[in-house]
Design an enzyme around this catalytic site. Sequence first.
Site, PDB file in Angstrom:
ATOM      1  CE1 TYR A   1      -4.402  -1.244   0.271  1.00 13.26           C
ATOM      2  CE2 TYR A   1      -3.229  -3.031   1.364  1.00 13.26           C
ATOM      3  CZ  TYR A   1      -4.353  -2.542   0.739  1.00 13.26           C
ATOM      4  OH  TYR A   1      -5.445  -3.364   0.581  1.00 13.26           O
TER       5      TYR A   1
ATOM      6  CD  GLU B   1      -6.195  -6.162   2.008  1.00 13.66           C
ATOM      7  OE1 GLU B   1      -4.961  -5.937   2.136  1.00 13.66           O
ATOM      8  OE2 GLU B   1      -6.933  -5.516   1.249  1.00 13.66           O
TER       9      GLU B   1
END
Length: 400
Positions: free
Chosen positions: A98, A140
Site C-alpha cells: 500500500y 486483510e
Amino acid sequence: MLSETSAPIIKATLPAVGENIQTIAQRFYDHLFQAHPELFNGVFNRGNQADGQQQQALAGSVAAYASMLLERPGEVPEALLSRISHKHAALAVTPKQYEVVHEHLFWAIADVLGEAITPEVAAAWDEVYWLMANTLINLERGLYADFGGQPENIWRTWRVVEKRPETDDVVSIVVERTDERDVYPSRPGQYVTVQMPTEDQLHQPRQYSLTRADDGHHRTFAVKRVHDAGRPAGEVSTLIHDSLEVGDEIILSAPFGDVVLAEGDGPVVFASAGIGVTPFAGMLSHLAAQGSQREVLFLHAGTSPESFPLRDQVSRDLGSLPNASLEAWYEQPGRELAAGEHEGFMDLSAVALPADATYYLCGPLPFMKAVRSQLIGRGTSAKKIQYEVFGPDLWQADTE
C-alpha cells in the site's frame, strides 16, 4: 470520516479528479510497473492491465469511496471494501505494498493535474487514500489471521488428479492435496487464486470459483478458454487448457470471496450466464451435500444447451433436492425446447419467483445489469441481490 479541513477540499476537487481519474490510473500503473516489474510475478494480472479493466476498477473504487465520504459521512462502504479485501487477500497483498501504491498514485495525480495539486489538496487526497488503505489493511489482517497472520501462508501446492471437459471451451480441474496438513475449508461460492507459471518464467495469478462442496482433500474449479474476437487469447486459460496435465503440481491460494451462500432456510435464486454458473454450482453442490430443504430456483442463460458449463452436475444436484428447479434461456437452442427451457435472453416475467428470496447474480456485466433491473422492477430490495464479478469490479452496484 473525513476531517473538517479535508472535506471541503475533496468536495471542490472531486470533479476535476473524477474527470481525469482514468488518465491518472493509467499513468499510475505505467509508473508503478516501470519501478516494480516484479509485481507482475504473482500479484497483478497483466491481462487486466492490457485491456484496461484494472485501471477502470481502481479509478471507480477511489472515486466511489471519496464520494461516499462526502455524501454519507460516518458510513463505511462495507460491500465495496469487503470485495476488494478478499481479492487482495487471495493475492497475498501486504501492508507494505500500500505504501508503494501510494507513492506512485500520488506521483500520477500530480503529473496529470499539475499546479492544481497544491500542498493542501495533496494532503486532503492523502487522507482519503489512507482512510481507504488502512481499512483494507485491517480487513486483510483479519483474513490472514487464520494463516498465522502471514500473507504468504495462504499458498499451497496441489496435484492435478482429473482434467474433465465440460463444453468445447470449458474444462474442470480437480486437484488433491500433496501432504497431510489440514486443508483450510472453503465456504460455498468462494474462489481460489491459481499461480500459473508462464513461458517467460512468471507466475500469473487468476482467480477461479470452486465448483464442488469442500471435502477436505480436493479442490475443483472450471476454466473457460478466453478467445474473444478482437482480443488476445487468454494467457493463463490457454496454458491450463493446452499444457496442464494430470499429475502436474500447481500452486493455489486458500479460498476467499465475500459472496457466499447465506445460511438459514430461506429461498435462494441463482441467475447466471455462461461461465458465471461456476460459483453457483459450488453453492448448489453444498446444498445437495447437506440434503437441504430450501427452495432453490436456478436460472441460466447461454448460447445453446451444449454451451451450458457444468450442466450435468447442476441438473443432478437440483434433482437431489426436494424443492429445486431449473429454468434456462438459449439464444440458439438448436432443438425442440424441453420443459423449463426458453428461447432468447433471460426474461424473469416467464417464471414465478419465490417470495423473500436472496438472489445471486454472475455473468457478463450487461447480463447482470439487465437481471438486476428486472428484479428491482418487480419490487425486490437491492439488499437482497448479491453479485459476483470475475476480474475487477467495473460495476460497483453495491455502492449505489
